[in-house]
Design an enzyme around this catalytic site. Sequence first.
Site, short mmCIF file in Angstrom:
data_model
loop_
_atom_site.label_atom_id
_atom_site.label_comp_id
_atom_site.label_asym_id
_atom_site.label_seq_id
_atom_site.Cartn_x
_atom_site.Cartn_y
_atom_site.Cartn_z
N CYS A 370 7.27 -0.95 1.51
CA CYS A 370 8.16 -1.61 0.77
C CYS A 370 9.25 -1.34 1.08
O CYS A 370 10.70 -1.47 1.02
CB CYS A 370 7.64 -2.40 -0.07
N ARG A 399 -3.69 4.37 5.36
CA ARG A 399 -4.15 5.35 4.50
C ARG A 399 -5.27 6.59 4.25
O ARG A 399 -5.97 6.02 5.11
CB ARG A 399 -4.40 3.97 3.26
N GLN A 417 0.16 -4.64 8.42
CA GLN A 417 0.55 -5.78 8.07
C GLN A 417 1.33 -6.60 8.21
O GLN A 417 2.15 -6.29 8.68
CB GLN A 417 0.56 -5.04 6.40
N ASP A 419 3.39 -8.35 6.19
CA ASP A 419 4.26 -7.96 5.25
C ASP A 419 5.84 -8.55 4.66
O ASP A 419 6.00 -8.09 6.29
CB ASP A 419 4.73 -6.19 5.21
N HIS A 421 8.83 -8.84 2.14
CA HIS A 421 9.43 -8.31 1.05
C HIS A 421 10.24 -9.64 0.76
O HIS A 421 11.51 -9.61 1.15
CB HIS A 421 10.25 -7.37 0.89
N LYS A 502 0.11 -9.07 -10.09
CA LYS A 502 0.19 -10.05 -8.86
C LYS A 502 -0.82 -10.80 -8.53
O LYS A 502 -1.69 -11.17 -9.49
CB LYS A 502 -0.40 -9.38 -7.44
N HIS A 548 6.60 -8.68 -3.16
CA HIS A 548 6.09 -8.42 -2.26
C HIS A 548 4.90 -9.79 -1.18
O HIS A 548 4.27 -10.14 -2.63
CB HIS A 548 4.99 -6.87 -3.20
#
Length: 686
Positions: A370, A399, A417, A419, A421, A502, A548
């Site tokens: 992000c 991670r 991911q 991912d 946004h 979320k 997100h």
Amino acid sequence: MVNATSTDSLYSSFPVPAGTSVGAAMRELELPNKGPDAVVCVRDLTGALKDLAHVPDTDEEFTPVAASSEAGRSVIRHSCAHVLAQAVQVEFPGTNLGIGPAVENGFYYDFQVAEPFTPEDLKTLERRMKKIIKSGQRFQRRVYESVEAAAEELKNEPFKLELVQDKSSVDPDSDEATEVGAGELTAYDNLNPRTNEVEWSDLCRGPHLPTTRYIPAFALTRSSASYWRGDQANADLQRIYGTAWESKEALEDYQHMLAEAEKRDHRRLGTELDLFSFPDEIGSGFPVFHPNGGIIRNEMEEHSRRRHIEAGYSFVNTPHITKGDLFQKSGHLDFYADGMFPPMQLDAEHDEEGNVTKPGQDYYAKPMNCPMHNLIFGSRGRSYRELPLRLFEFGTVYRYEKSGVIHGLTRARGFTQDDAHIYCTEDQLEQELTTVLDFVISLLKDYGLDDFYLELSTRDPKKSVGSDEIWERSTDILQRVADSSGLSLVPDPEGAAFYGPKISVQARDAIGRTWQMSTVQLDFNLPDRFNLEYTASDGTKQRPIMIHRALFGSIERFFGVLLEHYAGAFPVWLAPHQVVGIPVAENFAPHLVELTTELRKRGIRAEVDTSDDRMQKKIRNHTTGKVPFMLLAGARDVEANAVSFRFLDGTQVNGVPVAEAVELISAWVAERINVQPSEVAIEQRR
């Protein structure tokens, strides 16, 4: 899994006069004390659980909690943990006690013993526990007069004594809080039902069942090494795990699910089907995908790309590492540093004598995409006409998961991911969230998952940024969107990320297990931190709102979930080997080569097994390899220009003309049908 009530609201609340025990007030209601619907404790108006022996100081209302509810199961399991600890101290005198909380689907208890527990020890303990349960010992709460009184009673239990002495510093959300809790310091005595003498005691905040007879079904599952307070620098302990349920049937269902889950374990299937591996040379938590797994992964990604293009997403790419200042700006170093790999010191400059002339900078392997997407948005001026702007990336992140929690593909240290946004105006927000949630659900269904509920994660006051007003507003919006989806909604208090609430989509797999899949997070904070702006229709500069969104969560984890969901037998459109030709004898192979060549022209993954193995062994090999379409050819098939279909369930369709076979297989793949082909399914389509 188990067909049981997931809430404890089977019964209406009832009044209890001051000075009267809850159990006594409840007797006239004639509620059950046996079976899955047995009342095992109550909940007060604040939501706190209380024993049936609880006596309120003022008139109060309480709600009965059924054994088959999650809260009821938790009380059964924690009570069973006490029975386990009592059995251990009877069978192994001198054992010191750690903690024994209820956990998801079971319980555990930690012990300090001279030797590790063996499988035979667990059988012995189960027999002792059954005797204790059958005796009907009564759980009775007792309040210590003071911390000093508790310390004196527990002076021979060093771990309990440490908890008593550290009571004020114990995290109320930790397993240790099961022992000490908040407020009064209490113990639970197990009383002999005939003599009323104390058989055993444990430091505990409760609540507990009325008696041990309220534990209808349990099993000890395994033992392992553990450490006091989870720290390897502390004492070595032995942990015994168990499970307990509201009925023997529920226990049997759970044990069946565990056996099925073991057969479906994606780590084992990954090896058997040659999909992926975890080489020691690379490091723990870093998978590599083999050709078979690479095909499946590519198909997953390509379908996702197509759907994202249709939904108006723009594709971006960002680096794997970045300067630490970026994560300082985003807030990740304040709230997420423990989950990041340590920094690398780069860009330092030295003179000829080795003195630093320009200090280095910290670079981090990115744990999130992000912040970089924010930089893309902020790279130039933006107009309201560009919004909503949907940026999408298959972004690999890193991670630092502790070694004890790494678990194959579903908990890795490096993963990719899907991912996205989304940057939008406040007027667009609610519709965009609704669209995103619909898109997420429809895409998960494309891969064969279609049983969902939603979870709404709200603010953790200790780990969050932003004003109360922003959090309340964003939480209300997500609540409305979730409610309008028509799916069940479960609260997850204090489970949100630091920057906003979320919604997570929870999907049930083929054997009833729940997996967190997609997440949709609302963020009013990062746009402020990055000073993101767009020019509104009136010419003013406005702050966009950020959403997100990760659909798979991670490709690796989603791969593992699908592998277990399908028990390795992926749908034809995902299967690495979609069609294999098996000639009855070598001279019939050219017939199948011609057919598979036509299939390959249509993009079908098809091949002919020309090995020296006999036909029946080839069928066994490719059935084990989960190939959905096996095409057999003998003399009659060649003569009739046909083939015979063989399927994973052992059924067969004979004499299918080659042209029809090509069309049937091509259509099955093109339509992305998620059930396996079979005799019945093929005959219905002919």
